[in-house]
Design a protein around this motif. Sequence first.
Motif, mmCIF file in Angstrom:
data_model
loop_
_atom_site.group_PDB
_atom_site.id
_atom_site.type_symbol
_atom_site.label_atom_id
_atom_site.label_comp_id
_atom_site.label_asym_id
_atom_site.label_seq_id
_atom_site.Cartn_x
_atom_site.Cartn_y
_atom_site.Cartn_z
ATOM 1 N N ALA A 185 87.240 -14.441 53.258
ATOM 2 C CA ALA A 185 86.215 -13.547 53.804
ATOM 3 C C ALA A 185 84.877 -13.749 53.092
ATOM 4 N N GLU A 186 84.910 -13.858 51.763
ATOM 5 C CA GLU A 186 83.671 -14.069 51.001
ATOM 6 C C GLU A 186 83.031 -15.410 51.353
ATOM 7 N N ALA A 187 83.850 -16.459 51.497
ATOM 8 C CA ALA A 187 83.320 -17.776 51.876
ATOM 9 C C ALA A 187 82.692 -17.718 53.269
ATOM 10 N N TYR A 188 83.339 -17.008 54.178
ATOM 11 C CA TYR A 188 82.809 -16.862 55.537
ATOM 12 C C TYR A 188 81.459 -16.136 55.518
ATOM 13 N N ILE A 189 81.378 -15.064 54.743
ATOM 14 C CA ILE A 189 80.124 -14.299 54.659
ATOM 15 C C ILE A 189 79.017 -15.158 54.059
ATOM 16 N N ARG A 190 79.344 -15.905 52.964
ATOM 17 C CA ARG A 190 78.339 -16.794 52.358
ATOM 18 C C ARG A 190 77.859 -17.831 53.370
ATOM 19 N N GLU A 191 78.806 -18.374 54.134
ATOM 20 C CA GLU A 191 78.458 -19.368 55.145
ATOM 21 C C GLU A 191 77.533 -18.767 56.206
ATOM 22 N N GLN A 192 77.863 -17.560 56.656
ATOM 23 C CA GLN A 192 77.051 -16.893 57.679
ATOM 24 C C GLN A 192 75.657 -16.574 57.162
ATOM 25 N N LEU A 193 75.575 -16.072 55.936
ATOM 26 C CA LEU A 193 74.278 -15.737 55.344
ATOM 27 C C LEU A 193 73.466 -16.995 55.082
ATOM 28 N N GLY A 194 74.132 -18.041 54.629
ATOM 29 C CA GLY A 194 73.449 -19.319 54.387
ATOM 30 C C GLY A 194 72.959 -19.937 55.685
ATOM 31 N N GLY A 195 73.781 -19.836 56.722
ATOM 32 C CA GLY A 195 73.416 -20.376 58.037
ATOM 33 C C GLY A 195 72.254 -19.622 58.650
ATOM 34 N N ASN A 196 72.211 -18.291 58.462
ATOM 35 C CA ASN A 196 71.120 -17.484 59.008
ATOM 36 C C ASN A 196 69.832 -17.704 58.238
ATOM 37 N N ALA A 197 69.944 -17.933 56.944
ATOM 38 C CA ALA A 197 68.745 -18.140 56.129
ATOM 39 C C ALA A 197 68.061 -19.444 56.469
ATOM 40 N N ALA A 198 68.841 -20.427 56.922
ATOM 41 C CA ALA A 198 68.272 -21.747 57.248
ATOM 42 C C ALA A 198 67.478 -21.708 58.537
ATOM 43 N N HIS A 199 67.749 -20.750 59.410
ATOM 44 C CA HIS A 199 67.050 -20.715 60.716
ATOM 45 C C HIS A 199 65.695 -20.150 60.615
#
Length: 191
Positions: free
Chosen positions: A177-191
Amino acid sequence: MSKHNLSDYWDTQNVPDREKFCRLAKERIYGMAFDGLKDKAINSSKSWLFKLIIPKAERRCHSWYLTKIDRKNVKIISKLRLRGHHLAVEVGSWLDIPRELRNCSTCLEVEDEGHVVMSCSRYTHLRERYILREFRLRPKQTENEELSILLNSENRRAIDNLAVFFRKALVIHNEYAEAYIREQLGGNAAH
Protein backbone atom coordinates in the motif's frame (compact mmCIF):
# COMPACT_ATOMS: atom_id res chain seq x y z
CA MET A 1 -38.75 -10.22 36.86
CA SER A 2 -41.24 -11.90 34.55
CA LYS A 3 -39.22 -11.16 31.41
CA HIS A 4 -36.30 -12.97 33.08
CA ASN A 5 -38.50 -15.95 34.07
CA LEU A 6 -38.01 -15.16 37.74
CA SER A 7 -41.59 -14.21 38.56
CA ASP A 8 -42.03 -17.18 40.95
CA TYR A 9 -39.50 -15.59 43.27
CA TRP A 10 -41.24 -12.23 42.97
CA ASP A 11 -44.72 -13.65 43.56
CA THR A 12 -43.77 -15.62 46.67
CA GLN A 13 -41.19 -13.10 47.92
CA ASN A 14 -39.21 -16.14 48.98
CA VAL A 15 -35.61 -16.83 48.01
CA PRO A 16 -34.56 -20.06 49.75
CA ASP A 17 -31.07 -20.16 48.18
CA ARG A 18 -29.73 -16.64 47.69
CA GLU A 19 -26.58 -17.73 45.82
CA LYS A 20 -28.61 -19.85 43.38
CA PHE A 21 -31.05 -16.98 42.81
CA CYS A 22 -28.24 -14.49 42.14
CA ARG A 23 -26.49 -16.88 39.76
CA LEU A 24 -29.76 -17.57 37.92
CA ALA A 25 -30.60 -13.86 37.70
CA LYS A 26 -27.14 -13.04 36.31
CA GLU A 27 -27.41 -15.84 33.74
CA ARG A 28 -30.82 -14.64 32.56
CA ILE A 29 -29.77 -10.98 32.36
CA TYR A 30 -26.53 -11.92 30.59
CA GLY A 31 -28.48 -14.11 28.16
CA MET A 32 -30.85 -11.29 27.27
CA ALA A 33 -27.99 -8.82 26.82
CA PHE A 34 -26.07 -11.32 24.69
CA ASP A 35 -29.13 -12.00 22.52
CA GLY A 36 -29.65 -8.26 22.04
CA LEU A 37 -26.05 -7.70 20.98
CA LYS A 38 -26.15 -10.75 18.72
CA ASP A 39 -29.30 -9.48 16.98
CA LYS A 40 -27.71 -6.06 16.52
CA ALA A 41 -24.53 -7.58 15.07
CA ILE A 42 -26.40 -9.94 12.74
CA ASN A 43 -28.31 -7.02 11.26
CA SER A 44 -25.12 -5.01 10.69
CA SER A 45 -23.72 -4.84 7.17
CA LYS A 46 -20.20 -5.50 8.53
CA SER A 47 -21.09 -8.71 10.32
CA TRP A 48 -20.43 -11.43 7.73
CA LEU A 49 -17.64 -12.98 9.78
CA PHE A 50 -19.65 -12.76 12.98
CA LYS A 51 -22.57 -14.51 11.25
CA LEU A 52 -20.30 -17.40 10.29
CA ILE A 53 -18.61 -17.68 13.68
CA ILE A 54 -21.51 -17.15 16.11
CA PRO A 55 -23.52 -20.38 15.57
CA LYS A 56 -20.63 -22.37 16.99
CA ALA A 57 -19.42 -19.75 19.45
CA GLU A 58 -22.63 -18.87 21.27
CA ARG A 59 -22.19 -18.36 24.98
CA ARG A 60 -18.70 -19.74 25.20
CA CYS A 61 -15.25 -18.27 25.24
CA HIS A 62 -12.94 -19.48 22.51
CA SER A 63 -10.06 -21.75 23.38
CA TRP A 64 -7.61 -19.30 21.81
CA TYR A 65 -8.59 -16.81 24.48
CA LEU A 66 -8.55 -19.23 27.41
CA THR A 67 -5.27 -20.99 26.66
CA LYS A 68 -1.85 -19.51 27.19
CA ILE A 69 -1.61 -17.93 23.78
CA ASP A 70 0.73 -14.97 23.58
CA ARG A 71 -1.19 -11.72 24.20
CA LYS A 72 0.04 -10.22 20.93
CA ASN A 73 -1.52 -13.23 19.15
CA VAL A 74 -4.83 -12.65 20.94
CA LYS A 75 -4.62 -9.02 19.84
CA ILE A 76 -3.99 -9.89 16.18
CA ILE A 77 -6.78 -12.51 16.13
CA SER A 78 -9.10 -9.87 17.59
CA LYS A 79 -8.06 -7.46 14.82
CA LEU A 80 -8.87 -10.14 12.25
CA ARG A 81 -12.27 -10.92 13.79
CA LEU A 82 -13.25 -7.28 14.32
CA ARG A 83 -11.88 -5.81 11.08
CA GLY A 84 -9.25 -3.75 12.86
CA HIS A 85 -7.04 -3.58 9.77
CA HIS A 86 -6.60 -1.69 6.52
CA LEU A 87 -7.60 -4.32 3.98
CA ALA A 88 -9.58 -3.00 1.01
CA VAL A 89 -12.87 -4.38 2.36
CA GLU A 90 -12.55 -2.18 5.47
CA VAL A 91 -10.98 0.94 3.95
CA GLY A 92 -13.54 0.82 1.14
CA SER A 93 -16.36 0.87 3.69
CA TRP A 94 -14.94 4.09 5.16
CA LEU A 95 -14.99 5.64 1.69
CA ASP A 96 -18.43 4.26 0.69
CA ILE A 97 -16.91 2.20 -2.14
CA PRO A 98 -19.23 -0.65 -3.15
CA ARG A 99 -18.04 -3.97 -1.71
CA GLU A 100 -17.56 -5.58 -5.11
CA LEU A 101 -15.02 -2.85 -6.00
CA ARG A 102 -12.85 -3.24 -2.88
CA ASN A 103 -10.36 -5.37 -4.74
CA CYS A 104 -6.99 -6.88 -4.00
CA SER A 105 -4.32 -5.29 -6.24
CA THR A 106 -2.76 -8.72 -6.85
CA CYS A 107 -5.80 -10.93 -7.60
CA LEU A 108 -8.45 -8.34 -8.44
CA GLU A 109 -10.93 -10.15 -6.17
CA VAL A 110 -12.62 -8.56 -3.15
CA GLU A 111 -9.86 -8.18 -0.58
CA ASP A 112 -11.46 -9.38 2.64
CA GLU A 113 -10.11 -11.46 5.49
CA GLY A 114 -11.03 -14.77 3.87
CA HIS A 115 -9.30 -13.81 0.63
CA VAL A 116 -6.07 -12.79 2.37
CA VAL A 117 -5.89 -15.80 4.69
CA MET A 118 -7.13 -18.50 2.32
CA SER A 119 -6.35 -17.67 -1.31
CA CYS A 120 -4.44 -14.48 -2.20
CA SER A 121 -1.36 -15.40 -4.22
CA ARG A 122 0.63 -12.58 -2.58
CA TYR A 123 0.63 -14.58 0.68
CA THR A 124 1.07 -18.13 -0.66
CA HIS A 125 4.50 -18.50 0.97
CA LEU A 126 3.06 -17.47 4.36
CA ARG A 127 -0.01 -19.69 3.96
CA GLU A 128 2.09 -22.76 3.21
CA ARG A 129 4.21 -22.10 6.28
CA TYR A 130 1.59 -21.03 8.84
CA ILE A 131 -1.89 -22.28 7.88
CA LEU A 132 -2.28 -25.95 8.73
CA ARG A 133 -3.16 -28.10 5.71
CA GLU A 134 -6.47 -29.20 7.27
CA PHE A 135 -7.66 -25.56 7.20
CA ARG A 136 -6.66 -24.58 3.67
CA LEU A 137 -9.38 -23.89 1.13
CA ARG A 138 -11.48 -26.94 0.38
CA PRO A 139 -13.28 -27.24 -2.96
CA LYS A 140 -16.83 -27.05 -1.56
CA GLN A 141 -16.32 -24.12 0.83
CA THR A 142 -15.81 -20.42 0.28
CA GLU A 143 -12.76 -18.60 1.62
CA ASN A 144 -14.83 -17.02 4.37
CA GLU A 145 -16.45 -20.30 5.42
CA GLU A 146 -12.99 -21.88 5.66
CA LEU A 147 -11.73 -18.91 7.70
CA SER A 148 -14.68 -19.23 10.08
CA ILE A 149 -13.84 -22.92 10.60
CA LEU A 150 -10.26 -21.94 11.41
CA LEU A 151 -11.38 -19.16 13.79
CA ASN A 152 -13.68 -21.61 15.60
CA SER A 153 -10.93 -24.18 15.92
CA GLU A 154 -9.99 -25.66 19.28
CA ASN A 155 -6.50 -26.28 17.88
CA ARG A 156 -4.17 -23.88 19.73
CA ARG A 157 -1.35 -24.35 17.24
CA ALA A 158 -3.68 -23.48 14.35
CA ILE A 159 -4.77 -20.26 16.09
CA ASP A 160 -1.19 -19.28 16.99
CA ASN A 161 -0.13 -19.91 13.40
CA LEU A 162 -3.07 -17.89 12.07
CA ALA A 163 -2.02 -14.96 14.26
CA VAL A 164 1.56 -15.10 12.99
CA PHE A 165 0.30 -15.42 9.40
CA PHE A 166 -2.04 -12.43 9.70
CA ARG A 167 0.58 -10.26 11.43
CA LYS A 168 3.11 -10.96 8.66
CA ALA A 169 0.48 -10.59 5.93
CA LEU A 170 -0.48 -7.15 7.27
CA VAL A 171 3.17 -6.06 7.15
CA ILE A 172 3.39 -7.13 3.49
CA HIS A 173 0.01 -5.54 2.75
CA ASN A 174 1.08 -2.24 4.27
CA GLU A 175 4.37 -2.28 2.31
CA TYR A 176 2.42 -2.78 -0.94
CA ALA A 177 0.00 0.00 0.00
CA GLU A 178 2.81 2.44 0.88
CA ALA A 179 4.65 1.65 -2.38
CA TYR A 180 1.42 2.20 -4.33
CA ILE A 181 0.81 5.55 -2.63
CA ARG A 182 4.42 6.67 -3.27
CA GLU A 183 4.03 5.65 -6.91
CA GLN A 184 0.75 7.57 -7.24
CA LEU A 185 2.15 10.68 -5.56
CA GLY A 186 5.33 10.49 -7.63
CA GLY A 187 3.33 10.01 -10.82
CA ASN A 188 1.07 12.99 -10.03
CA ALA A 189 4.00 15.23 -9.15
CA ALA A 190 5.61 14.57 -12.54
CA HIS A 191 2.56 15.84 -14.45
